[in-house]
Design a protein around this motif. Structure first.
Motif, PDB file in Angstrom:
ATOM      1  N   ASP A 495       0.832  -1.209   0.000  1.00  0.00           N
ATOM      2  CA  ASP A 495       0.000   0.000   0.000  1.00  0.00           C
ATOM      3  C   ASP A 495       0.867   1.259   0.000  1.00  0.00           C
ATOM      4  O   ASP A 495       0.468   2.299  -0.485  1.00  0.00           O
ATOM      5  N   LEU A 512      -6.788   3.456  -4.226  1.00  0.00           N
ATOM      6  CA  LEU A 512      -6.685   2.857  -2.889  1.00  0.00           C
ATOM      7  C   LEU A 512      -7.790   3.392  -1.977  1.00  0.00           C
ATOM      8  O   LEU A 512      -8.444   2.646  -1.253  1.00  0.00           O
ATOM      9  N   LYS A 513      -8.008   4.738  -2.056  1.00  0.00           N
ATOM     10  CA  LYS A 513      -9.051   5.389  -1.248  1.00  0.00           C
ATOM     11  C   LYS A 513     -10.413   4.827  -1.602  1.00  0.00           C
ATOM     12  O   LYS A 513     -11.225   4.526  -0.726  1.00  0.00           O
ATOM     13  N   GLU A 516     -10.973   1.625  -0.063  1.00  0.00           N
ATOM     14  CA  GLU A 516     -11.208   1.720   1.383  1.00  0.00           C
ATOM     15  C   GLU A 516     -12.662   2.079   1.686  1.00  0.00           C
ATOM     16  O   GLU A 516     -13.212   1.710   2.704  1.00  0.00           O
ATOM     17  N   LYS A 517     -13.276   2.883   0.746  1.00  0.00           N
ATOM     18  CA  LYS A 517     -14.648   3.346   0.968  1.00  0.00           C
ATOM     19  C   LYS A 517     -15.676   2.238   0.805  1.00  0.00           C
ATOM     20  O   LYS A 517     -16.807   2.355   1.233  1.00  0.00           O
ATOM     21  N   LEU A 524     -15.794  -5.528  -1.934  1.00  0.00           N
ATOM     22  CA  LEU A 524     -14.414  -5.256  -1.561  1.00  0.00           C
ATOM     23  C   LEU A 524     -13.514  -6.429  -1.971  1.00  0.00           C
ATOM     24  O   LEU A 524     -12.439  -6.254  -2.544  1.00  0.00           O
TER      25      LEU A 524
END
Ligand SMILES: Nc1ncnc2c1ncn2[C@@H]1O[C@H](COP(=O)(O)OP(=O)(O)OP(=O)(O)O)[C@@H](O)[C@H]1O
Length: 603
Positions: A495, A512-513, A516-517, A524
């Motif tokens: 990461d 990446l963000k 994460e959301k 996911l």
């Protein structure tokens, strides 16, 4: 090139300007292949010529082509616009360029007071489209065309280009032009040419083409086979060295630093491996100072633009200093660079005939040269007896191992360099994946077996610290202690592993963000899986689709055949007529192809 014969011993005098050209080039005598081929090809015989690398095959066809252009009046004003006299086809742009230069060095001595003779190059470049080629052709009216199959075919399909006067065609590196990659284009080109023409096939490994030779429209061909008991020139020393994969690059550098040579070609398995190792070697030379400082390093591979390929090859050829060219099989055949006295094959080629062509870039025209092949410890050592059966004899050579003044071991330095930029990691993964593919395509598959490959060692050779998830290798993971593909401990935090390129890094962080959301666990998992998906899986799914499609087609065909068989039983009388029709058509077809193909009985 063991024997040589005086140019005067030809049973007809060469054009005076051709004699002058030969004198200026300093060729005091004919080589054996020239002495055997020129009188035949210049005297209306089709020829199939096999003679070792560097034995002078180019001139063996260039002289007859030029002689015939003159004797058949193709240089006269009455030779019609849009027509040409001769065509030379080669598998690579570099080779076409080289042949064009040889032709031009003859034409430089062509008298000004005679109607002009010209040749034109037909290769795919960004600078010249096929329309430009046609415009140049109509303006300059060249009699002799030289090019690669794709561009030549496109050119011949232009309505303004007339093929009916073409009376000579040469396939240089004919076995390559007749293999699966080129056959369709080559065949289409030959089909557009008149049947009443002379055809010449040339290669150091023409026998590899097998029966394909007869699909070139040869008529009563003569086979010229020079020194056929030897698979390489006497001036060429063939050697091998056995190494562990992760040792290869160090041994290569050791050769660069400690062995005497003027110019060296190093063959890599894929374009990507050339890119990766070229960058890393530059770093080792410029930053770490562990590669000979005066050595010039170049790289050349097929994916580069033509202009850049030509420039690199020219600079490498002309540079007076010691130089190395890292390359792929794009430079395996035909390339003639006088100062090359060393060839290194970092991995054996997937096709054995390519082995001779790569090695044959040195030891040419009686100059001495060495070719060293690296073999991985273990099963690959069987390659030596395998070659022996084919009359190719290699001697063992010990490479002095390099004592690098590096902080940390070689692999750590490589790994450190890759960790500086995630883009390098991507390249290293792709190179490794491409190598595994390459390896699984070896024609000598009993020797080069994936099961026996030290794929962790190879990964270290490519500077990798984690094995990509490829079905080809993951199935062997249980054999060694590899957790989740990591070959270093502790694992790298992927990461936080960044691209040096700011834009690319921003895009990665954004992605990446977004991941994460995602609250939905299933989604996911899907996204993460997608992100980490193995390279080979991606294309694998494409391949799987293609395979499914092919299976469906086969099934459909089988059902159709079944129905047809049943119908045939029911209508046997009707089908008899139909069968006769098919048979008579087949007979007609066979007759016409027989007329086309000629036979080897006359050879
Ligand atoms: N009669 C001759 N005397 C001396 N040198 C020659 C003669 N003919 C050709 N050469 C030189 O020999 C070298 C090799 O020639 P050429 O490239 O035609 O070899 P080739 O047989 O086509 O090799 P390959 O199979 O690798 O393509 C060239 O540098 C060429 O200039």
């Amino acid at each position: 090139m063991v024997e040589s014969l005086s140019w005067d011993s030809l049973d007809y005098p060469l054009q005076p300007w051709i004699q002058t050209a030969i004198e200026v080039m300093g060729f005091q005598a004919m080589t054996a292949v020239q002495a055997s081929t020129i009188p035949l090809f210049a005297r209306n015989k089709d020829v199939v010529v096999e003679s070792v690398t560097g034995s002078g095959k180019t001139i063996a066809f260039v002289i007859p082509l030029l002689e015939k252009i003159i004797s058949e009046g193709a240089n006269s004003a009455s030779f019609k616009k849009g027509h040409f006299h001769s065509l030379v086809i080669t598998p690579t742009r570099e080779l076409s360029n080289q042949i064009q230069s040889v032709i031009n060095s003859f034409l430089a001595h062509y008298p000004d007071d005679m109607p002009p003779v010209k040749s034109q190059l037909l290769i795919g470049t960004a600078q010249k489209t096929v329309r430009d080629n046609v415009a140049d052709f109509l303006r300059d009216r060249p009699q002799l065309l030289v090019g690669t199959p794709g561009r030549v075919l496109e050119f011949l399909q232009a309505p303004a280009v007339k093929t009916s006067s073409c009376s000579m065609v040469v396939l240089d590196e004919a076995d390559r032009l007749l293999d699966a990659d080129f056959f369709k284009d080559t065949e289409s080109i030959l089909r557009t040419l008149p049947k009443q023409r002379r055809t010449g096939l040339f290669s150091a490994t023409i026998s590899e083409a097998g029966q394909q030779i007869f699909k070139t429209g040869l008529r009563n061909p003569v086979k010229v086979s020079v020194n056929s008991e030897r698979r390489g020139p006497t001036s060429l020393g063939l050697y091998y060295t056995v190494v562990r994969p992760e040792q290869k690059l160090q041994n290569l550098i050791s050769i660069f630093n400690h062995y005497k040579f003027r110019k060296c070609l190093v063959y890599f398995p894929t374009c990507m491996s050339v890119t990766l190792f070229y960058s890393f070697l530059q770093y080792l030379q410029k930053e770490k100072k562990v590669v000979e400082q005066d050595l010039q390093i170049f790289s050349l591979y097929g994916k580069l633009q033509t202009a850049s390929r030509t420039k690199t090859l020219d600079t490498f050829t002309e540079t007076p200093s010691q130089a190395v060219l890292l390359t792929t099989d794009v430079a395996a055949r035909g390339i003639d660079i006088q100062d090359v006295d060393l060839v290194i094959q970092l991995d054996p080629p997937t096709d054995t005939s390519v082995f001779l062509h790569r090695a044959g870039r040195t030891g040419r025209a009686n100059r001495t040269g060495k070719a060293v092949t690296f073999l991985n410890e273990g099963r690959e050592e069987d390659f030596i007896p395998f070659l022996k059966v084919k009359d190719i004899h290699l001697k063992s050579i010990e490479i002095k191992s390099e004592d690098f003044s590096l902080e940390g071991d070689f692999y750590d330095v490589f790994k450190g360099w890759i960790l500086e930029d995630r883009a390098r990691f991507d390249l290293s993964v792709r190179s490794y994946v491409a190598f595994i593919r390459y390896y699984s395509n070896h024609s000598a598959s009993s020797i080069f077996r994936l099961q026996s490959l030290d794929y962790v060692g190879v990964a270290r050779m490519y500077g990798l610290f984690r094995l990509p998830r490829m079905p080809e290798i993951t199935r062997y993971f249980q054999d060694v202690d590899i957790k989740d593909g990591w070959i270093v401990q502790p694992p790298i935090d992927m990461d936080r592993y960044a691209y040096k390129d700011k834009k690319r890094e921003r895009a990665r962080l954004e992605e990446l963000k977004n991941i994460e959301k995602i609250n939905d666990k299933k989604k996911l998992k899907f996204e993460l899986k997608k992100k980490n998906m193995a390279w080979s899986n991606k294309s694998q799914s494409k391949e799987a689709k293609a395979e499914r499609k092919a299976n469906m087609t086969l099934k459909r065909k089988a059902i159709e055949e079944q129905i047809a068989r049943e119908e045939e039983r029911e209508n046997s009388e009707l089908s008899k007529d139909w069968k006769d029709e098919v048979l008579s058509r087949k007979r007609k077809q066979m007759k016409s192809t027989n007329e086309l193909q000629g036979s080897f009985d006359d050879l």
